[in-house]
Design a protein around this motif. Structure first.
Motif, short mmCIF file in Angstrom:
data_model
loop_
_atom_site.label_atom_id
_atom_site.label_comp_id
_atom_site.label_asym_id
_atom_site.label_seq_id
_atom_site.Cartn_x
_atom_site.Cartn_y
_atom_site.Cartn_z
N LYS A 103 0.83 -1.22 0.00
CA LYS A 103 0.00 0.00 0.00
C LYS A 103 0.86 1.26 0.00
O LYS A 103 0.63 2.19 -0.76
N SER A 104 1.84 1.29 0.91
CA SER A 104 2.59 2.54 1.08
C SER A 104 3.47 2.86 -0.13
O SER A 104 3.63 4.02 -0.49
N ARG A 105 4.04 1.82 -0.76
CA ARG A 105 4.82 2.08 -1.97
C ARG A 105 3.93 2.64 -3.07
O ARG A 105 4.32 3.52 -3.83
N LEU A 163 0.02 8.13 9.11
CA LEU A 163 -0.35 7.82 10.49
C LEU A 163 0.49 6.75 11.16
O LEU A 163 0.19 6.34 12.28
N LYS A 164 1.53 6.29 10.49
CA LYS A 164 2.47 5.41 11.19
C LYS A 164 3.62 6.27 11.69
O LYS A 164 4.79 5.99 11.38
N SER A 165 3.30 7.35 12.36
CA SER A 165 4.29 8.31 12.85
C SER A 165 5.25 8.76 11.75
O SER A 165 6.40 9.07 12.02
N GLN A 167 6.34 6.98 9.25
CA GLN A 167 7.26 5.94 8.77
C GLN A 167 6.81 5.25 7.49
O GLN A 167 7.59 4.52 6.89
N SER A 168 5.56 5.44 7.12
CA SER A 168 5.07 4.72 5.95
C SER A 168 5.68 5.24 4.66
O SER A 168 6.11 4.48 3.81
N VAL A 169 5.68 6.57 4.55
CA VAL A 169 6.24 7.20 3.35
C VAL A 169 7.19 8.32 3.80
O VAL A 169 6.93 9.49 3.53
N VAL A 210 -4.43 9.92 2.95
CA VAL A 210 -4.26 9.39 4.30
C VAL A 210 -3.75 7.95 4.20
O VAL A 210 -4.50 7.06 3.76
N ASP A 211 -2.50 7.73 4.59
CA ASP A 211 -2.00 6.36 4.64
C ASP A 211 -2.25 5.82 6.04
O ASP A 211 -2.19 6.57 7.01
N GLU A 212 -2.54 4.52 6.15
CA GLU A 212 -2.90 3.90 7.43
C GLU A 212 -4.20 4.50 7.96
O GLU A 212 -4.35 4.73 9.16
N ALA A 213 -5.13 4.76 7.06
CA ALA A 213 -6.41 5.37 7.45
C ALA A 213 -7.14 4.49 8.46
O ALA A 213 -7.97 4.98 9.23
MG LIG Z 1 2.15 0.94 4.84
#
Ligand SMILES: [Mg+2]
Ligand SMILES: Nc1ncnc2c1ncn2[C@@H]1O[C@H](COP(=O)(O)OP(=O)(O)OP(=O)(O)O)[C@@H](O)[C@H]1O
Length: 464
Positions: A112-114, A135-137, A139-141, A197-200
């Motif tokens: 997802k994040s890529r 929303l992963k602090s 770290q996702s992107v 929004v990643d990690e929604a």
């Molecule tokens: Mg991710």
């Protein structure tokens, strides 16, 4: 290894195959490596089965900036289908002037994040303004830092950001109406804008502190933002619809949106299908964790290798709302394959050195007075800003208080089912329709809600 491609064209029952059993087909064909066999339900009564020497999506090319530049039809290229044709994702519809709402689903590690990173690069390179919540602090992107107009990493800031986006959509609606314009024209004067929004799922899962408002704001953007050039894209991992703010949020996203489904978990598919959100979900050939693997029975004296180490199907997906929803596809390679110790240099190179388009959202402007008043400044232990209100404790609120809270930011009110859904998503105990009706009528009698206006909507009392 066989080196020729075989193709079978099958006639299916009218309406296509309802329930597809990939293992059964592979057994029939006597093929052990299930990923070599590709099944695609065509439109109408035809399906195609192809047997490849090896999975055709095994080796993907690296994504390029050219792929990610929006074409004159508002699309970018994210990867390809199994037969080599390009996988396109729409960011803008020049015919209607609409921004899109997009959803990227998949289980953890599915890619997802890529994929989000590719969309972020595409936006920057195409002059599209992005306000991003990671929303992963963060770290996702991580590489997105400095490459987007706004970047937030906490739930409360995300709420402020979404309030800002909804306010921008409303501002544009009024402005365009005054200009006598019926639709959005890119960059005249406003840029195409996305909230991403990643990690929604973290924002929308049960007991998340801002769940009801987050679901409302995302739905609101999907509803009103589109026609004024303000789109919303969420990426979420979910085992249950409850983790996504209830099926209503998703329904709004999936209706006419751009929906990508990466590798899923079985419970997720059951729910999506059961809820009618993916009508043909069970006709999809499953995406394996491991591509190119021959499964066989393991004898008692053989020890297995850790399967998780072998995951190599990241980025494989179905573009459910595209022209080929049942056709397996995959994203190109985005960034380095081996982990990096810092920012990924390949991803930074995709973004390029120029500053990102657009201005940041002034988050402080969207803190409510109530939240300001609740702030006490000694909130140093948490990473929410000092002005953040503590999440309301719905368990100690009365039904009436919860109704008023749920309506606080919807001046136009909600229908009874919408209100019921919002209430039953706020983390408190379940409220039944009967209780809701009685409480609403009491609140109306006390002028704490507006009188019925004949539309059946439940509307907050006018201010003052
Ligand atoms: Mg991710
Ligand atoms: N398009 C891609 N190109 C190159 N590598 C990829 C791609 N997609 C996924 N990967 C690999 O898979 C890993 C997991 O991908 P990603 O972080 O995008 O998954 P995710 O779905 O966001 O997972 P999570 O639920 O843990 O956030 C990446 O670190 C990367 O190694």
């Amino acid at each position: 290894m066989p080196d020729t491609l075989k193709e079978f064209v099958l006639r299916t029952p009218a309406g296509g195959v309802k329930r597809y059993d990939h293992d059964a087909l592979c057994d029939l064909l006597e093929i052990d490596d299930r990923s070599r066999v590709i099944f695609e339900q065509g439109a109408g009564r035809e399906a195609v089965v192809r047997i490849y020497p090896s999975n055709p999506l095994m080796h993907m090319a690296e994504i390029s900036v050219d792929d990610l530049l929006m074409d004159d039809r508002g699309r970018i290229t994210l990867g390809m289908y199994y037969d080599g044709s390009p996988l396109r994702f729409r960011l803008f519809d020049p015919k209607t002037g609409n921004a899109q709402r997009g959803a990227v689903f998949g289980t953890t590690g599915a890619g997802k994040s890529r994929l989000v990173q590719a969309i972020l690069v595409a936006c920057k390179r195409s002059g599209i303004v992005v306000h991003l919540a990671d929303l992963k602090s963060g770290q996702s992107v991580p590489e997105a830092k400095g490459q987007v107009a706004t970047r937030v990493t906490t739930q409360y800031e995300t709420i402020l950001m979404l309030r800002g986006l909804v306010a921008e959509a409303q501002r544009r609606m009024v402005a365009y109406a005054e200009m006598g314009r019926s639709g959005f024209v890119i960059n005249s004067p406003d840029p195409l804008t996305y909230g991403i929004v990643d990690e929604a799922n973290r924002l929308l899962e049960k007991n998340a502190p801002f769940r009801a408002e987050a679901a409302y704001l995302i739905k609101e953007l999907g509803r009103t933002g589109r026609s004024v050039g303000v789109g919303i894209i969420i990426a979420a991992q979910a085992g249950h619809l409850d983790e996504l703010g209830g099926s209503d949020t998703l329904r709004a996203m999936l209706k006419e949106g751009e929906v990508i489904l990466l590798r899923w978990s079985s419970s997720m598919m059951q729910q999506l299908v059961g809820d009618g959100l993916i009508p043909r979900g069970e006709a999809l050939q499953p995406i394996p964790k491991v591509v190119g693997e021959v499964r066989r029975v393991r004898r008692f004296h053989e020890s297995g290798d850790d399967e998780n180490d072998d995951v190599n199907s990241q980025g494989m997906l179905y573009h459910l709302t595209g022209t080929r929803p049942t056709s397996m596809a995959r994203t190109y390679v985005v960034g380095s394959v081996a982990p990096c110790t810092g920012y990924d240099p390949l991803i930074l190179a995709l973004y390029g050195d120029s500053p990102p388009p657009g201005e940041p959202i002034d988050l402080m402007a969207f803190v409510t007075e109530q939240e300001l008043a609740a702030a006490n400044g000694d909130d140093s232990a948490s990473n929410t800003p000092a002005h953040a209100a503590p999440p309301p404790d719905v368990t100690s609120m009365t039904t009436a208080q919860r109704i008023i809270a749920a309506l606080a930011r919807t001046p136009d009110g909600l229908s009874e089912p919408e209100l019921l859904e919002a209430l039953n998503a706020d983390g408190g105990r379940e409220i039944r329709r009967g209780t809701l009706r009685t409480t609403v009528s009491t609140l109306r009698n006390e002028n704490l809600l507006a009188r019925p206006d004949g539309t059946g909507r439940i509307i907050p009392a006018p201010a003052g």
